[in-house]
Enzyme design. Structure first.
Site, PDB file in Angstrom:
ATOM      1  N   PHE A 150      32.745  76.466  47.821  1.00  0.00           N
ATOM      2  CA  PHE A 150      31.411  76.339  47.124  1.00  0.00           C
ATOM      3  C   PHE A 150      30.905  77.638  46.454  1.00  0.00           C
ATOM      4  CE2 PHE A 150      29.485  78.205  51.072  1.00  0.00           C
ATOM      5  CZ  PHE A 150      28.524  78.976  50.881  1.00  0.00           C
ATOM      6  N   LYS A 174      41.046  70.414  43.189  1.00  0.00           N
ATOM      7  CA  LYS A 174      39.775  69.640  44.092  1.00  0.00           C
ATOM      8  C   LYS A 174      38.887  70.784  44.413  1.00  0.00           C
ATOM      9  CE  LYS A 174      38.371  69.024  47.914  1.00  0.00           C
ATOM     10  NZ  LYS A 174      36.878  69.539  48.187  1.00  0.00           N
ATOM     11  N   GLU A 177      32.761  70.038  47.264  1.00  0.00           N
ATOM     12  CA  GLU A 177      31.968  68.899  46.951  1.00  0.00           C
ATOM     13  C   GLU A 177      30.381  69.396  46.947  1.00  0.00           C
ATOM     14  OE1 GLU A 177      33.635  69.838  49.659  1.00  0.00           O
ATOM     15  OE2 GLU A 177      33.031  68.933  51.463  1.00  0.00           O
ATOM     16  N   SER A 227      37.052  78.898  54.106  1.00  0.00           N
ATOM     17  CA  SER A 227      37.004  79.715  55.446  1.00  0.00           C
ATOM     18  C   SER A 227      38.408  79.733  56.077  1.00  0.00           C
ATOM     19  CB  SER A 227      36.213  78.706  56.055  1.00  0.00           C
ATOM     20  OG  SER A 227      36.616  77.586  56.414  1.00  0.00           O
ATOM     21  N   CYS A 282      32.669  86.195  49.599  1.00  0.00           N
ATOM     22  CA  CYS A 282      33.690  86.694  50.477  1.00  0.00           C
ATOM     23  C   CYS A 282      34.167  88.130  50.784  1.00  0.00           C
ATOM     24  CB  CYS A 282      35.185  85.965  50.096  1.00  0.00           C
ATOM     25  SG  CYS A 282      35.698  86.378  48.540  1.00  0.00           S
ATOM     26  N   GLU A 383      32.104  85.326  60.606  1.00  0.00           N
ATOM     27  CA  GLU A 383      31.438  85.409  59.398  1.00  0.00           C
ATOM     28  C   GLU A 383      30.247  84.624  59.353  1.00  0.00           C
ATOM     29  OE1 GLU A 383      33.698  83.128  56.389  1.00  0.00           O
ATOM     30  OE2 GLU A 383      33.608  84.817  55.000  1.00  0.00           O
TER      31      GLU A 383
HETATM   32  P1  NAD Z   1      35.509  75.606  53.531  1.00  0.00           P
HETATM   33  O1  NAD Z   1      36.624  76.238  54.166  1.00  0.00           O
HETATM   34  O2  NAD Z   1      34.440  74.907  54.176  1.00  0.00           O
HETATM   35  O3  NAD Z   1      35.695  74.716  51.986  1.00  0.00           O
HETATM   36  C1  NAD Z   1      36.865  75.098  51.171  1.00  0.00           C
HETATM   37  C2  NAD Z   1      37.508  73.830  50.724  1.00  0.00           C
HETATM   38  O4  NAD Z   1      38.195  73.156  51.673  1.00  0.00           O
HETATM   39  C3  NAD Z   1      36.488  72.941  50.028  1.00  0.00           C
HETATM   40  O5  NAD Z   1      37.103  72.438  48.956  1.00  0.00           O
HETATM   41  C4  NAD Z   1      36.351  71.665  51.086  1.00  0.00           C
HETATM   42  O6  NAD Z   1      35.901  70.381  50.501  1.00  0.00           O
HETATM   43  C5  NAD Z   1      37.680  71.850  51.849  1.00  0.00           C
HETATM   44  N1  NAD Z   1      37.712  71.581  53.153  1.00  0.00           N
HETATM   45  C6  NAD Z   1      36.629  71.764  54.173  1.00  0.00           C
HETATM   46  N2  NAD Z   1      36.799  71.163  55.352  1.00  0.00           N
HETATM   47  C7  NAD Z   1      38.033  70.895  55.200  1.00  0.00           C
HETATM   48  C8  NAD Z   1      38.985  70.478  56.364  1.00  0.00           C
HETATM   49  N3  NAD Z   1      38.537  70.285  57.479  1.00  0.00           N
HETATM   50  N4  NAD Z   1      40.281  69.838  55.985  1.00  0.00           N
HETATM   51  C9  NAD Z   1      40.629  70.192  54.535  1.00  0.00           C
HETATM   52  N5  NAD Z   1      39.959  70.430  53.649  1.00  0.00           N
HETATM   53  C10 NAD Z   1      38.616  71.069  53.970  1.00  0.00           C
HETATM   54  O7  NAD Z   1      34.680  76.854  52.743  1.00  0.00           O
HETATM   55  P2  NAD Z   1      33.597  76.994  52.060  1.00  0.00           P
HETATM   56  O8  NAD Z   1      32.118  76.659  52.751  1.00  0.00           O
HETATM   57  O9  NAD Z   1      33.262  76.023  50.607  1.00  0.00           O
HETATM   58  O10 NAD Z   1      33.479  78.480  51.453  1.00  0.00           O
HETATM   59  C11 NAD Z   1      33.079  79.477  51.942  1.00  0.00           C
HETATM   60  C12 NAD Z   1      34.191  80.325  52.753  1.00  0.00           C
HETATM   61  O11 NAD Z   1      35.230  80.710  51.836  1.00  0.00           O
HETATM   62  C13 NAD Z   1      33.866  81.295  53.500  1.00  0.00           C
HETATM   63  O12 NAD Z   1      34.861  81.577  54.639  1.00  0.00           O
HETATM   64  C14 NAD Z   1      34.365  82.608  52.464  1.00  0.00           C
HETATM   65  O13 NAD Z   1      34.684  83.875  53.043  1.00  0.00           O
HETATM   66  C15 NAD Z   1      35.622  81.945  52.110  1.00  0.00           C
HETATM   67  N6  NAD Z   1      35.929  82.561  50.736  1.00  0.00           N
HETATM   68  C16 NAD Z   1      37.089  83.387  50.785  1.00  0.00           C
HETATM   69  C17 NAD Z   1      37.586  84.049  49.511  1.00  0.00           C
HETATM   70  C18 NAD Z   1      38.647  84.869  49.489  1.00  0.00           C
HETATM   71  O14 NAD Z   1      39.284  85.207  48.345  1.00  0.00           O
HETATM   72  N7  NAD Z   1      39.284  85.324  50.580  1.00  0.00           N
HETATM   73  C19 NAD Z   1      36.717  83.649  48.361  1.00  0.00           C
HETATM   74  C20 NAD Z   1      35.618  82.884  48.573  1.00  0.00           C
HETATM   75  C21 NAD Z   1      35.164  82.265  49.645  1.00  0.00           C
END
Ligand code: NAD
Length: 497
Positions: A150, A174, A177, A227, A282, A383
């Site tokens: 997000f 994808k 959401e 994450s 991140c 985090e």
């Molecule tokens: P998230 O892991 O909740 O979601 C990421 C994606 O995975 C979304 O598209 C979501 O719909 C999907 N998703 C969520 N739960 C899932 C599951 N159980 N099974 C399969 N798919 C699932 O992350 P977020 O809250 O959208 O974003 C924040 C996180 O992203 C933070 O931890 C941040 O550090 C990380 N991030 C990392 C980087 C990097 O380059 N390392 C960059 C941006 C964000």
């Protein structure tokens, strides 16, 4: 009135009726601004089928033709940067200026991909054996999946899709959401730039859509950002299904401040990097490591700067920090303020007391600062992903480096010092993928690659830059011999000359 946000499949909006939808919020008011369709496995199948149909002719298209489309996309994203930024602010909450910065970082990757002709050049060895030439070509993989978080709804998809498409692949994205509109807008711009139908597709949704992509036999590779627990899951599941996977995860980025540092520069950097985008980056600095004896002075300088941060609706001129993305996320981040106090940390600035220039229904939390944090506390180990900065005291430089290296994450880190030798040792010793020297957020430019170490990245390839090209291609080595009149007859030995 809430808008319907739907999939983009085969060059047009999806016309079906979704069985499940999710609410999208305006985080600055708390109002529901949109309803996003959630894809079923069948919907994902339709998007993958469109991408698979488009693949062979897209791969056959000339490098020159692909480059022309990339240049077109670059111009269109640039021309529409404010429109995209407004969409980002409306659904994510980040302030407009920061949203424009996000678009700019995405543009840099498109510009890198415009040089695809140069990037796809293979090697050629003439006469590797007598009258035998050997050369390598980089072929695309086919349909690739991109799953994004997000916090950067435009930039993270743009880390991957321009390079994947430039290399001759077709894509199913994808996005998160929580803020799904910007990726659809960019898909429309791809179409306007002349990208053939089916090369770029967007499906919305949650785990159901992700699982369908991970298991789909026609998806050859997956790029994921999110994450750490989900990144690990995506990596394990995708590779089990035979796919190439790069999965970028979470972070706890430390900024080490040595006693000889310029403390004003360090305090400015800690505040900018800790609270920009409300800490939802991140690469945000989340832990400042103050090396004795400057802790008290540094905390004072950070706290005094925090007092003047203007929290408000990202659309209003003058707002420096917007709301958090959802109410649930805001409440989760705020819960760490109680947890930190209960664990014995000193809450130097409490963001719950913030005054806000914006609607009372928004998902607000002001900037907070904890001092005297120790590694056993959840505010250190987790985090938080919000506007909560923590300060850990270290008695020496080696103790500071040990702290950084003991952390399970390894995304970004920074050192602030005027000692070139110390900085040089730090970049060598530290087990982190991206290192800043007097630079708090060392996100590499597009022609390097972006990626953390340890629990911040699963897989071998970092994002964009040279790693991006390698990830989205596979190499074929061709050994060729054109017969001449003097061919030498049967020889059962291995060629030697
Ligand atoms: P998230 O892991 O909740 O979601 C990421 C994606 O995975 C979304 O598209 C979501 O719909 C999907 N998703 C969520 N739960 C899932 C599951 N159980 N099974 C399969 N798919 C699932 O992350 P977020 O809250 O959208 O974003 C924040 C996180 O992203 C933070 O931890 C941040 O550090 C990380 N991030 C990392 C980087 C990097 O380059 N390392 C960059 C941006 C964000």
């Amino acid at each position: 009135m809430s808008t319907r946000i739907t999939h983009w499949i085969d060059g047009k909006p999806w016309s079906g009726v979704a069985g499940r939808t999710g609410e999208v919020y305006d985080p600055a008011t708390g109002a529901v601004s949109g309803l996003v369709d959630y894809a079923t496995a069948d919907d994902v199948d339709a998007a993958v089928a469109a991408a698979a149909r488009a693949f062979s002719s897209w791969w056959e298209s000339s490098v020159s033709q692909r480059t022309k489309i990339l240049f077109g996309l670059r111009e269109l994203v640039y021309a529409n940067r404010e429109r995209i930024a407004r969409v980002l602010t409306a659904e994510h909450g980040k302030v407009l200026d920061d949203a424009l910065g996000e678009v700019q970082r995405g543009l840099e990757v498109i510009e890198f991909a415009c040089g695809i002709g140069h990037l796809l050049k293979g090697g050629f060895t003439q006469n590797a054996s007598t009258q035998v030439d050997v050369y390598s070509v980089q072929a695309p993989l086919g349909v690739v999946g991109v799953i994004s978080p997000f916090n950067f709804p435009a930039m993270v998809p743009l880390w991957f899709t321009p390079i994947a498409i430039a290399c001759g692949n077709t894509v199913v994205l994808k996005p998160s959401e929580k803020d799904p509109s910007a990726p659809v807008l960019i898909a429309e711009l791809w179409a306007e730039a002349g990208l053939p139908e089916g090369v770029m597709n967007v499906v919305h949704g949650d785990k159901t859509a992700v699982d369908a992509l991970l298991a789909h036999p026609d998806v050859r590779a997956v790029s994921f950002v999110g994450s750490t627990p989900v990144a690990r899951y995506v990596y394990e599941t995708g590779t089990r299904h035979g796919k190439r996977v790069q999965a970028l995860g979470g972070a706890k980025n430390h900024m080490v401040v040595l006693p000889d540092a310029d403390l004003d520069l360090a305090a400015d950097a800690a505040v900018s990097a800790g609270f920009g985008s409300a800490g939802e980056r991140c690469m945000a600095i989340s832990a400042v490591v103050a090396v004795d004896p400057i802790g008290d002075e540094l905390v004072e300088r950070i706290a005094s700067r925090m007092a003047s941060i203007r929290v408000g609706d990202g659309r209003r001129p003058g707002s420096e920090m917007g709301p958090l993305v959802t109410r649930a996320h805001r409440d989760r981040v705020a819960s760490y303020l109680d947890a930190g106090v209960a664990a014995g940390a000193a809450l130097a600035v409490d963001g719950r007391r913030v005054s806000v220039d914006g609607s009372s229904g928004g998902f607000w939390l002001g900037p907070s600062l904890f001092d005297h944090v120790t590694p056993g506390m959840s505010i250190y180990s987790d985090e938080i992903f919000g506007p909560v900065l923590i300060v850990v005291r270290a008695h020496s430089y080696p103790a500071a480096v040990d702290l950084v290296n003991s952390n399970p994450y390894g995304n970004g880190t920074a050192i602030f010092t005027n000692d070139g030798g110390a900085a040089r040792s730090f970049q060598h010793d530290v087990e982190v993928g991206m290192v800043g020297i007097n630079v708090p957020i060392p996100v590499p430019v597009a022609y390097y690659s972006f990626g953390g170490w340890k629990a911040s990245l699963f897989g071998d390839a970092h994002a964009y830059g040279p790693d991006g090209v390698r990830f989205y291609t596979r190499t074929k080595a061709v050994t060729s011999r054109w017969l001449d009149p003097s061919h030498g007859g049967v020889n059962l030995g291995f060629p030697q000359l």
